[in-house]
Design an enzyme around this catalytic site. Sequence first.
Site, PDB file in Angstrom:
ATOM      1  N   SER A   1       0.604  -0.693   0.008  1.00  0.00           N
ATOM      2  CA  SER A   1       0.292   0.036  -0.045  1.00  0.00           C
ATOM      3  C   SER A   1       0.762   1.598   0.068  1.00  0.00           C
ATOM      4  O   SER A   1       0.696   2.339  -0.314  1.00  0.00           O
ATOM      5  CB  SER A   1      -0.506  -0.259   1.397  1.00  0.00           C
ATOM      6  OG  SER A   1      -0.366  -0.032   2.115  1.00  0.00           O
TER       7      SER A   1
ATOM      8  N   ASP B   1       5.132  -6.918   3.376  1.00  0.00           N
ATOM      9  CA  ASP B   1       4.840  -7.120   1.599  1.00  0.00           C
ATOM     10  C   ASP B   1       5.701  -7.496   0.586  1.00  0.00           C
ATOM     11  O   ASP B   1       6.569  -6.718  -0.202  1.00  0.00           O
ATOM     12  CB  ASP B   1       3.523  -6.314   1.409  1.00  0.00           C
ATOM     13  CG  ASP B   1       2.515  -6.655   1.183  1.00  0.00           C
ATOM     14  OD1 ASP B   1       2.178  -7.635   1.559  1.00  0.00           O
ATOM     15  OD2 ASP B   1       1.706  -5.633   2.060  1.00  0.00           O
TER      16      ASP B   1
ATOM     17  N   GLU C   1       0.319 -12.820  -1.002  1.00  0.00           N
ATOM     18  CA  GLU C   1      -1.510 -12.663  -1.643  1.00  0.00           C
ATOM     19  C   GLU C   1      -2.168 -14.126  -2.089  1.00  0.00           C
ATOM     20  O   GLU C   1      -1.303 -14.306  -3.582  1.00  0.00           O
ATOM     21  CB  GLU C   1      -1.416 -11.508  -2.234  1.00  0.00           C
ATOM     22  CG  GLU C   1      -1.389 -10.074  -1.301  1.00  0.00           C
ATOM     23  CD  GLU C   1      -2.030  -8.904  -2.159  1.00  0.00           C
ATOM     24  OE1 GLU C   1      -2.650  -9.182  -3.391  1.00  0.00           O
ATOM     25  OE2 GLU C   1      -1.916  -7.820  -1.396  1.00  0.00           O
TER      26      GLU C   1
ATOM     27  N   GLU D   1      -9.017  -9.695   4.166  1.00  0.00           N
ATOM     28  CA  GLU D   1      -9.880  -8.560   3.601  1.00  0.00           C
ATOM     29  C   GLU D   1     -10.885  -7.875   2.733  1.00  0.00           C
ATOM     30  O   GLU D   1     -11.362  -9.378   2.112  1.00  0.00           O
ATOM     31  CB  GLU D   1      -8.327  -8.116   2.644  1.00  0.00           C
ATOM     32  CG  GLU D   1      -9.178  -6.162   1.992  1.00  0.00           C
ATOM     33  CD  GLU D   1      -7.456  -5.297   1.308  1.00  0.00           C
ATOM     34  OE1 GLU D   1      -6.589  -6.557   1.720  1.00  0.00           O
ATOM     35  OE2 GLU D   1      -7.637  -4.458   1.217  1.00  0.00           O
TER      36      GLU D   1
HETATM   37  O1  KIV Z   1      -0.409  -3.423   2.080  1.00  0.00           O
HETATM   38  C1  KIV Z   1      -1.353  -3.310   2.818  1.00  0.00           C
HETATM   39  O2  KIV Z   1      -1.460  -2.202   3.489  1.00  0.00           O
HETATM   40  C2  KIV Z   1      -1.953  -4.328   2.963  1.00  0.00           C
HETATM   41  C3  KIV Z   1      -2.247  -4.488   4.372  1.00  0.00           C
HETATM   42  C4  KIV Z   1      -4.038  -3.673   3.928  1.00  0.00           C
HETATM   43  C5  KIV Z   1      -3.316  -5.455   5.292  1.00  0.00           C
HETATM   44  O3  KIV Z   1      -1.729  -5.409   2.979  1.00  0.00           O
END
Ligand code: KIV
Length: 271
Positions: free
Chosen positions: A52, A90, A122, A189
Site C-alpha cells: 500500500s 509485503d 496474497e 480483507e
Molecule cells: O499493503 C497493505 O497495506 C496491506 C494491508 C491492507 C493488509 O496489505
Amino acid sequence: MADTATGKRVTLRDIARLKRDGEKLVVVTAYDVLFARVVDDAGVDIVLVGDSVGNVVAGLDSTLPVKLDQMIYHGAAVRRGLKRAFLVVDMPFLTYQASIERAILNCGRVLQETGADAVKVEGGSAQMVETVAVLTRTGIPVMAHLGFTPQSVRTLGMRIQGREEGSADRLVSEARALEHAGAFALVLELLPSNVARQITSAVSIPTIGIGAGPDCDGQVLVLPDLLGLNDGFAPKFLKRYANLAATARDAVAKYAAEVRSGEYPDAEHSN
Ligand code: KIV
C-alpha cells in the site's frame, strides 16, 4: 498485547500465543523510520510494510507498479525504527507468483536486506499454498492474505469478497490449506463478518482483519488512514483516530504566515 516487560522483540511464538489466549493482535502499516518509532512506542504487535506504500506514499491507484527494491528500501527504513514489534514486509506483484524459485530468492532477499521477521503474500490458489509450504520449509515465515487481495484488483475489482454462492466454503478451505502449508497468520480483507468469523474459527493461526468485522483475532489498518492523513479515503470500515492532515495543514499555514510577516525566525530561533 505481546509481553513487553522484558523489552524483548515480539516473536512468532508470541503471535501464536495471543490467539491461544484469546487476546487481540494489533497490526498497523508503516513505511518510514519516524512513524515506525511512533507505532513501536505505542505498543503495536506487528508492523506491516504494506505494498500500500504505492497508494499512500506514491499516490498510485493500485499496488501493481510497486517494485521489490522499493519494498526493500521502505522495509529497511522501518526496521531501523523498531525495537519491539514484529516486522512483516509485503512481497510486491510478480515477485513470488511466477515460480517457486523466484519466490524463494525474492523473499529471501527481503529478509536479508531489510532485517524483516517475515514476508506477506496474497492468494490461496493451490500454487500459492505450495509456495507458502516451500518458503516456510526454507526458513522464511509467511503471513498469507485472503479475501480482497489488492494485487488482483484488475480481476476482482475493489469490492467485498465472499458473498457469492460457495465462496465462504472456498475461503475456509484455502485458509486451512495455507495454515497447513505453514503460514503463521492470515490477513482477511473486505469480507462479510460472518465469513471472517467462520474462517477464524476454522484455523488455529491468527486472522487479522481489515474490513472483515470484529471476530478476527486481530485488526490491521493502513497508518495514514487511521491517522487521518489520507483525506480522500473513507471506506465504511475505516475509523480515523486523529486528523493529522488538518493539524499538519494548520502548522504549515502558520509557518508560511510567520515567514511572510518576518515573525519567524525570531531571536530565540537565530544564532
Ligand atoms: O499493503 C497493505 O497495506 C496491506 C494491508 C491492507 C493488509 O496489505
